[in-house]
Design a protein around this motif. Sequence first.
Motif, PDB file in Angstrom:
ATOM      1  N   VAL A   8       0.924  -1.180  -0.058  1.00  0.00           N
ATOM      2  CA  VAL A   8       0.036  -0.033   0.049  1.00  0.00           C
ATOM      3  C   VAL A   8       0.867   1.298  -0.084  1.00  0.00           C
ATOM      4  N   LEU A   9       1.869   1.134   0.881  1.00  0.00           N
ATOM      5  CA  LEU A   9       2.779   2.507   1.244  1.00  0.00           C
ATOM      6  C   LEU A   9       3.639   2.630  -0.287  1.00  0.00           C
ATOM      7  N   GLY A  10       4.248   1.489  -0.694  1.00  0.00           N
ATOM      8  CA  GLY A  10       5.009   1.576  -1.793  1.00  0.00           C
ATOM      9  C   GLY A  10       4.118   1.995  -2.801  1.00  0.00           C
ATOM     10  N   VAL A  11       3.163   1.659  -3.539  1.00  0.00           N
ATOM     11  CA  VAL A  11       2.419   1.797  -4.572  1.00  0.00           C
ATOM     12  C   VAL A  11       1.904   3.278  -4.392  1.00  0.00           C
ATOM     13  N   ALA A  12       1.286   3.535  -3.333  1.00  0.00           N
ATOM     14  CA  ALA A  12       0.969   5.029  -3.184  1.00  0.00           C
ATOM     15  C   ALA A  12       2.177   6.047  -3.456  1.00  0.00           C
ATOM     16  N   GLY A  13       2.945   5.890  -2.788  1.00  0.00           N
ATOM     17  CA  GLY A  13       4.437   6.660  -2.870  1.00  0.00           C
ATOM     18  C   GLY A  13       4.541   6.851  -4.302  1.00  0.00           C
ATOM     19  N   VAL A  14       4.852   5.553  -4.871  1.00  0.00           N
ATOM     20  CA  VAL A  14       5.134   5.451  -6.651  1.00  0.00           C
ATOM     21  C   VAL A  14       4.065   6.364  -7.381  1.00  0.00           C
ATOM     22  N   GLY A  15       2.681   6.314  -7.155  1.00  0.00           N
ATOM     23  CA  GLY A  15       1.461   7.046  -7.631  1.00  0.00           C
ATOM     24  C   GLY A  15       1.678   8.439  -7.308  1.00  0.00           C
ATOM     25  N   ASN A  16       1.918   8.767  -6.033  1.00  0.00           N
ATOM     26  CA  ASN A  16       2.236  10.334  -5.699  1.00  0.00           C
ATOM     27  C   ASN A  16       3.462  10.841  -6.610  1.00  0.00           C
ATOM     28  N   ALA A  17       4.536  10.108  -6.713  1.00  0.00           N
ATOM     29  CA  ALA A  17       5.892  10.702  -7.382  1.00  0.00           C
ATOM     30  C   ALA A  17       5.775  10.672  -8.940  1.00  0.00           C
TER      31      ALA A  17
END
Length: 522
Positions: free
Chosen positions: A151-160
Amino acid sequence: MASATEPAPGTDPAKLDHGTVMALVALALAIFVIANDFTALSIALPAMEKDFDADVDTVQWVINGYALVFGVLIVTGGRLADMFGRRRIFFVGAAVFAAFSVLGGAAQDAGWLIGCRALMGIGGALMWPAILGMVYGILPASKQGLAGGLVLGVAGVGNAAGPILGGALTEASWRWIFFLNLPVTLIACLVTYLKVHDVGDEPGGEKVDYAGVATLSLSLVALLLALDQGTDWGWTDPRIIGLSGACIVFFVVFLLVERRAGANALVPRDVMRNRQFMAASLSVLLMSATFFAILIYVPQFMVKVLGFGPLKSGFGFLPMMGTFAILSFVAGTLYNRLGAKPILIAGGACLTAAPFLLSLVGADSGYIALVPGMVVMGFGVGLFYSTITTAGVGALDASRASLAGGIVYMCQIAGGSVGLGLTTAIVSAVAQDHVSASATADRLSHSQEIAVNKILAGTETGQQLLDQFPGMANELASLAKSALVAGMSTGYVVVGSLALLGLLVATFGVGSWRRRKAAVTA
């Protein structure tokens, strides 16, 4: 038909089967859509200003309207998922999100677009907690640790990726950011329908605190409207005073409603009485203004002062968003080794320092002057938010984990929304004062002053007015840039001061040094 969580006979139970992997891919895609949607539009705001001949005070509601609805309703979305099932609520939320994405992409004026964005927030608030529940539900017990990282990783990549993808699409038209949500959401729903079955949820008897949601929402909306209109109407205008009074009244009613709602309250009494959890929530509330302010005003600087196009602005955000994405994966490991306290202090210090660094950027500065502030901000976001969420959730009983996570996220979005409204009000007021003072000193005509204010807003009308004064075009454009930067610098100092308060709350109210002391003793 076997569920996605049941391994086939004769296979390694520690290995995820094909159905589970496909289900996780679908849910990761849904997480990416929600995370990417928010940051992608920050790059598109200057283009929207031109298309609708509107200023940043208006188009900031494209971000704020969505964020406010999303943040306030996310706890309700979690309750509904528990009551009616995660898959069902996910599909309902996805339908709302996709439908209003298409309508938003077809918007003919700013009001239409802002309304669609607010309704998209309802869809996101239904989807997000349902997705979190399904991710944990489809994984076997031996793989539960993957859930948070996914969750945190994909959300971080999505935000980036949001600023870059948003910038690329805006080169054609910002409308494609909205239209792209439809096929991606449909693919996520199709794979979820086919592959996600047993998600481990049992419909419960919870009730939704509709009165709490309504009163808190009305209080925040009244506050944001007062901040938004204060520079135009005047801070002593009866309408502003009335909105400020309504904000206070609705918030008091919210507190009274929460006391009577008992266990079904939006923020239950036992949660409110937990000092560490409330300190974590307050810290997030104060810290979040910085991220929202930088997310909106750094692109404004790149487009209006540096003259960057949308795609170049998207890549210009890489120092912040790339650092954030990398730190999102590292923060969990650091938490396990060091505990919450040192990471919170480091992350909070970065969140506090970043806006002060950006406040030093002048109207004649180049892009490189933005980089230190963006990198420091990326460190702060990556370290602070995952850690404060884990510390806040860990302060409560395990049965309150989903609720606690939702409340912390609600504070993050609500704090960011109010902080952005405050920043926009400050930027507008300071910039207008700067223009008025310069107009008096340089003896500009009323028409020239109007032209500067319009070009400051980034509208086509402003450029047309500026063309009427060819002999002073460069001077008036330079004045508009210096006024914008003066307003941004003041706004950054204010949100940095709020972040400093949040750092103090986190330092003295959240976590302890016990873990580190134990490690040193060992």
